[in-house]
Design a protein around this motif. Sequence first.
Motif, mmCIF file in Angstrom:
data_model
loop_
_atom_site.group_PDB
_atom_site.id
_atom_site.type_symbol
_atom_site.label_atom_id
_atom_site.label_comp_id
_atom_site.label_asym_id
_atom_site.label_seq_id
_atom_site.Cartn_x
_atom_site.Cartn_y
_atom_site.Cartn_z
ATOM 1 N N TYR A 117 0.842 -1.212 0.000
ATOM 2 C CA TYR A 117 0.000 0.000 0.000
ATOM 3 C C TYR A 117 0.876 1.262 0.000
ATOM 4 C CZ TYR A 117 -2.469 3.800 2.428
ATOM 5 O OH TYR A 117 -2.958 5.030 2.820
ATOM 6 N N LEU A 175 3.369 5.746 -2.963
ATOM 7 C CA LEU A 175 4.634 6.408 -3.295
ATOM 8 C C LEU A 175 4.783 6.585 -4.802
ATOM 9 C CD1 LEU A 175 7.656 7.212 -2.389
ATOM 10 C CD2 LEU A 175 8.190 4.915 -3.124
ATOM 11 N N LYS A 203 2.583 9.144 -6.379
ATOM 12 C CA LYS A 203 3.091 10.491 -6.160
ATOM 13 C C LYS A 203 4.326 10.768 -7.031
ATOM 14 C CE LYS A 203 3.848 13.436 -2.121
ATOM 15 N NZ LYS A 203 4.152 13.426 -0.690
ATOM 16 N N ALA A 204 5.164 9.726 -7.154
ATOM 17 C CA ALA A 204 6.415 9.904 -7.888
ATOM 18 C C ALA A 204 6.174 10.183 -9.370
ATOM 19 C CB ALA A 204 7.279 8.659 -7.732
ATOM 20 N N GLN A 264 4.255 12.108 -10.598
ATOM 21 C CA GLN A 264 3.995 13.544 -10.810
ATOM 22 C C GLN A 264 5.236 14.252 -11.361
ATOM 23 O OE1 GLN A 264 2.816 14.700 -6.881
ATOM 24 N NE2 GLN A 264 0.704 14.040 -7.135
ATOM 25 N N LEU A 265 6.411 13.690 -11.080
ATOM 26 C CA LEU A 265 7.643 14.311 -11.569
ATOM 27 C C LEU A 265 7.669 14.310 -13.093
ATOM 28 C CD1 LEU A 265 10.517 15.452 -11.065
ATOM 29 C CD2 LEU A 265 11.329 13.117 -10.945
ATOM 30 N N LEU A 310 6.542 5.413 4.424
ATOM 31 C CA LEU A 310 5.727 5.322 3.205
ATOM 32 C C LEU A 310 4.304 4.885 3.529
ATOM 33 C CD1 LEU A 310 8.070 3.505 0.642
ATOM 34 C CD2 LEU A 310 7.866 5.933 1.132
ATOM 35 N N ILE A 311 4.181 3.989 4.500
ATOM 36 C CA ILE A 311 2.855 3.508 4.890
ATOM 37 C C ILE A 311 2.135 4.573 5.712
ATOM 38 C CG2 ILE A 311 1.613 1.770 6.256
ATOM 39 C CD1 ILE A 311 4.089 -0.097 5.743
ATOM 40 N N PRO A 324 0.569 8.380 3.935
ATOM 41 C CA PRO A 324 -0.792 8.475 3.375
ATOM 42 C C PRO A 324 -1.860 7.997 4.352
ATOM 43 C CG PRO A 324 0.403 6.629 2.378
ATOM 44 C CD PRO A 324 1.379 7.370 3.233
ATOM 45 N N SER A 369 7.780 22.348 -11.339
ATOM 46 C CA SER A 369 6.669 22.837 -10.512
ATOM 47 C C SER A 369 6.741 22.233 -9.105
ATOM 48 C CB SER A 369 5.331 22.453 -11.151
ATOM 49 O OG SER A 369 5.176 21.047 -11.060
ATOM 50 N N THR A 421 4.443 20.482 -7.645
ATOM 51 C CA THR A 421 3.920 19.110 -7.681
ATOM 52 C C THR A 421 4.989 18.138 -8.169
ATOM 53 O OG1 THR A 421 1.897 20.172 -8.446
ATOM 54 C CG2 THR A 421 1.909 17.774 -8.414
ATOM 55 N N ALA A 422 5.720 18.572 -9.212
ATOM 56 C CA ALA A 422 6.784 17.705 -9.740
ATOM 57 C C ALA A 422 7.897 17.537 -8.706
ATOM 58 C CB ALA A 422 7.341 18.296 -11.027
ATOM 59 N N GLY A 439 6.977 14.920 -6.391
ATOM 60 C CA GLY A 439 7.209 13.622 -7.014
ATOM 61 C C GLY A 439 8.677 13.226 -6.937
ATOM 62 N N PHE A 440 9.549 14.226 -7.081
ATOM 63 C CA PHE A 440 10.992 13.983 -6.974
ATOM 64 C C PHE A 440 11.343 13.484 -5.572
ATOM 65 C CE2 PHE A 440 15.212 16.041 -5.968
ATOM 66 C CZ PHE A 440 15.995 15.143 -6.684
ATOM 67 N N ALA A 453 9.394 11.925 -3.521
ATOM 68 C CA ALA A 453 8.880 10.559 -3.383
ATOM 69 C C ALA A 453 9.828 9.561 -4.041
ATOM 70 C CB ALA A 453 7.488 10.462 -4.001
ATOM 71 N N LEU A 454 10.365 9.942 -5.210
ATOM 72 C CA LEU A 454 11.314 9.056 -5.900
ATOM 73 C C LEU A 454 12.568 8.836 -5.067
ATOM 74 C CD1 LEU A 454 11.658 9.815 -9.721
ATOM 75 C CD2 LEU A 454 11.030 7.669 -8.619
ATOM 76 N N SER A 479 12.689 8.796 -1.852
ATOM 77 C CA SER A 479 12.338 7.842 -0.793
ATOM 78 C C SER A 479 12.415 6.412 -1.324
ATOM 79 C CB SER A 479 10.918 8.103 -0.276
ATOM 80 O OG SER A 479 10.828 9.398 0.206
ATOM 81 N N ALA A 480 11.959 6.226 -2.570
ATOM 82 C CA ALA A 480 12.009 4.890 -3.176
ATOM 83 C C ALA A 480 13.458 4.437 -3.348
ATOM 84 C CB ALA A 480 11.290 4.891 -4.522
ATOM 85 N N MET A 484 14.931 3.411 -0.035
ATOM 86 C CA MET A 484 14.477 2.072 0.376
ATOM 87 C C MET A 484 15.131 0.969 -0.449
ATOM 88 S SD MET A 484 10.475 1.569 1.136
ATOM 89 C CE MET A 484 10.502 -0.174 0.899
ATOM 90 N N VAL A 536 18.388 14.139 -11.686
ATOM 91 C CA VAL A 536 17.518 13.194 -10.963
ATOM 92 C C VAL A 536 18.246 11.871 -10.749
ATOM 93 C CG1 VAL A 536 15.371 11.849 -11.122
ATOM 94 C CG2 VAL A 536 15.379 14.254 -11.782
#
Lengths: 48, 454
Positions: free
Chosen positions: A33, A38, A41-42, A44-45, B154-155, B158, B272, B274-275, B278-279, B281-282, B284-285, B288, B333
């Motif tokens: 989940y 994640l 959201k990602a 969006q980049l 991450l859990i 949200p 932006s 929002t972007a 997203g960066f 969040a990436l 964080s991925a 991990m 990136v």
Amino acid sequence: MSDDASSQSPPEVKDRRPLIVFTWLWVGTPLAYGLYELFRKATQLFTD
Amino acid sequence: MSPPIAPVGWSRWLVPPAALAIHLSIGQAYAWSVFKPPLEDALGLSGTQSALPFQLGIVMLGLSAAFGGTLVERRGPRWAMTVALVCFSSGFLLSALGAATEQFWLIVFGYGFVGGIGLGIGYISPVSTLIKWFPDRPGMATGIAIMGFGGGALIASPWSAQMLESFGSDSSGIALAFLVHGLSYAVFMLLGVLLVRVPRPTGAPTAMEQAADGRPATPAGPQVSARQALRTPQFWLLWVVLCMNVTAGIGILEKAAPMITDFFADTSTPVSATAAAGFVALLSAANMAGRIGWSSTSDLIGRKNIYRVYLGAGVLMYALIALVGSSSKPLFVLCALVILSFYGGGFATIPAYLKDLFGTYQVGAIHGRLLTAWSTAGVLGPLIVNWIADRQEEAGKHGAELYGTSLFIMMGLLVVGFAANELVRPVHPSHHLDAVTPEKGAPDVRRRQQSEPA
């Protein structure tokens, strides 16, 4: 998944596979989940 | 509570879920920011005040891991996980009471102090046990657990946001959200408490050997106590390695969103808000993925070599961002993602590196003491990047110029870490448990193992 600790003459060895599946699902479901949210959201980049 | 010994036929693949049940829960700490704006509105707090519970929690994490490590080794993983469950969940319940009665100090005490103890004890609770179950793949095993700490945020991020949306962002809504968090995490962590087992003292792949003459089982290979480890240069060299690697990673993580926006502000493809989210969040991925990926790779190429990659290639990535980062968004990136994967990998590989050098005897306690490097880096990294960016802004600079100096400082820190890693050698046998002589204050190794204070 057969590399368990074992004794010299195990009297009775239970099948642990259902427990393994349950426990990995227990921790894997919320993690999936989190990863889904994640990546939602990602993206969006690249889309914004 | 005596350490629970695995029955015959117990699978070692049941131990990582036990560890994950704890780490996925306590990793919630990094999602504290979700509660900040509602708390500020409901209780009339400033941004600095609303950060207090998290900051105290991280301080307590470092302190309890450093000072509670030996106790965790002595009492075993089930005791440690129980303490983590009780403290972490009680922290939320106390916070619920604090929010309901609008007593902010109770939230600071509950989440920060009590919950923070749960963070520290929970963080180190499965490390030693995992290494003993997976002597052939310690990097992968600890990588799974420590990846869980990253996954926890991450859990929670949200999940907590949705809960606040449903319950409302006033004090009673926040109180209800804290209550549900406390109860849910207690149930979730209970699996770890019930599931965790230490390996039987005989038989593969436990790496434990039963002496032929009936003496108590002792771990194979060189073993160093936590107290003795502090007297070795290897411990302090690894402290520097971890501190430098984490500082460099936090440098990016702390300012990720404004950094990518500033880097491309004057280009034809500005980023932006929002972007930029997203960066983040990436990143964080990548953090991990690095924890499990690089840590597992260390089992194949060795711990020293993987830190050469983290620190050496890290310098290269920082150099690329500093010199040509603003000319190519994909390159920027990509470099940032690699740096964050090294950041996560550095965290996850350190327990296996400690095991290689000091053995499994008190590796959890040694790991706990080494986490003070994390606390130091947590202060250093943001301080360097924010302070320099502010000074550059005052000097009239803008865009990528704001970060140039910080990036070069980060490269310097990584070079220091690289040099420290190069100096790491096997621990001198005089520090090993079986080499401690009566003249050095340990009349009997086995008695010493049983009575060493926390």
